[in-house]
Scaffold this active site. Structure first.
Site, PDB file in Angstrom:
ATOM      1  N   ARG A   1      -2.631   0.242  14.347  1.00 47.55           N
ATOM      2  CA  ARG A   1      -2.858   0.961  13.104  1.00 47.55           C
ATOM      3  C   ARG A   1      -3.837   0.212  12.222  1.00 47.55           C
ATOM      4  NH1 ARG A   1       3.029   1.911  11.350  1.00 47.55           N
ATOM      5  NH2 ARG A   1       2.217   0.988   9.472  1.00 47.55           N
TER       6      ARG A   1
ATOM      7  N   ARG B   1       0.286  -6.298   1.567  1.00 47.85           N
ATOM      8  CA  ARG B   1       1.494  -5.470   1.530  1.00 47.85           C
ATOM      9  C   ARG B   1       2.725  -6.306   1.233  1.00 47.85           C
ATOM     10  NH1 ARG B   1       1.095  -1.979   6.941  1.00 47.85           N
ATOM     11  NH2 ARG B   1       3.205  -1.399   6.409  1.00 47.85           N
TER      12      ARG B   1
ATOM     13  N   LYS C   1      12.482  -3.313  10.663  1.00 44.71           N
ATOM     14  CA  LYS C   1      13.261  -2.164  10.175  1.00 44.71           C
ATOM     15  C   LYS C   1      13.185  -0.964  11.105  1.00 44.71           C
ATOM     16  CE  LYS C   1      11.190  -1.581   6.473  1.00 44.71           C
ATOM     17  NZ  LYS C   1      10.530  -0.817   5.431  1.00 44.71           N
TER      18      LYS C   1
ATOM     19  N   ARG D   1       1.566  -5.652  17.040  1.00 50.13           N
ATOM     20  CA  ARG D   1       2.186  -4.332  17.151  1.00 50.13           C
ATOM     21  C   ARG D   1       1.155  -3.252  17.491  1.00 50.13           C
ATOM     22  NH1 ARG D   1       5.778  -2.349  12.185  1.00 50.13           N
ATOM     23  NH2 ARG D   1       3.789  -1.754  11.277  1.00 50.13           N
TER      24      ARG D   1
ATOM     25  N   ARG E   1      10.575   2.506  -3.005  1.00 53.81           N
ATOM     26  CA  ARG E   1       9.881   1.219  -3.014  1.00 53.81           C
ATOM     27  C   ARG E   1       9.708   0.664  -4.418  1.00 53.81           C
ATOM     28  NH1 ARG E   1       5.345   1.796   1.682  1.00 53.81           N
ATOM     29  NH2 ARG E   1       6.693   0.991   3.314  1.00 53.81           N
TER      30      ARG E   1
END
Ligand SMILES: [Zn+2]
Length: 215
Positions: free
Chosen positions: A162, A173, A15, A129, A90
């Protein structure tokens, strides 16, 4: 062209990268609630301190905090110039609240794009990432590697992973996403605003499908 857009999809669906491209090509204002919240955490503000633990554990920030935070944001947001909203809503209560806030300003959501994605694809993507500790630019060890290992090309900041990019956190998640966010797809489908894009497509194909949904 449609200018008030929501991006839905699990974390790691691509996204963010796509939002950056849509922003660049169409001049849409990309608003990432995750980015806004992390900025508050770095500032050490009251809201930042209250949401820090949820972000680190990969849990959703509680509805009440999220509603207050985004409700404040939208008060001063230039909604008539459009936005590409990423990370909010969300939950169903957030979606309904957003519709109410925007109805009061006569500026409804015009399109919703869902990046549909399975867990395996996300695990492959997200565990590689890295992001810049200074400017936030996102890299990927396979698909978007930085020119010099460990350094941001824009600002030479150090690249870090992160805390919420670890695998167990990613799995959790995804479960939360499936349970709470997927019903939103149905909600927007009933409003005739939903376009589903397969996140397994190439970046160019995903971009083309997304762009078509805005015209
Ligand atoms: Zn940087």
């Amino acid at each position: 062209m449609k200018r008030r857009i929501i991006l839905l999809g699990p974390p790691g669906s691509g996204k963010g990268t796509l939002a950056a491209r849509l922003q660049q090509e169409f001049g849409l204002n990309h608003v990432s609630s995750g980015h806004l919240l992390r900025r508050e955490v770095e500032r050490g503000s009251v809201i930042g301190q209250s949401v820090k633990v949820f972000l680190e554990k990969g849990e959703l920030v509680p509805d009440r905090s999220m509603l207050r935070f985004m409700g404040e944001w939208i008060k001063s947001a230039p909604v008539n110039e459009g936005f590409l909203l990423d990370g909010f809503p969300r939950t169903m209560s957030q979606a309904r609240a957003l519709d109410e806030w925007l109805a009061a300003r006569n500026a409804p959501i015009e399109a919703v794009i869902l990046y549909d994605c399975d867990l395996k694809l996300i695990l492959d993507r997200i565990t590689g990432r890295w992001s810049c500790s200074k400017c936030g630019r996102v890299y990927h060890i396979y698909s978007v590697p930085p020119k010099a290992a460990g350094l941001c090309e824009d600002c030479l900041g150090a690249l870090t992973q992160r805390a919420d990019d670890r695998e167990t956190v990613v799995r959790k998640r995804f479960e939360i996403y499936k349970r709470q966010t997927k019903p939103l797809a149905k909600y927007y489908e009933q409003q005739g605003k939903l376009t589903v894009v397969d996140a397994a497509l190439s970046p160019d194909e995903r971009f083309a499908k997304s762009a078509a949904a805005l015209n």
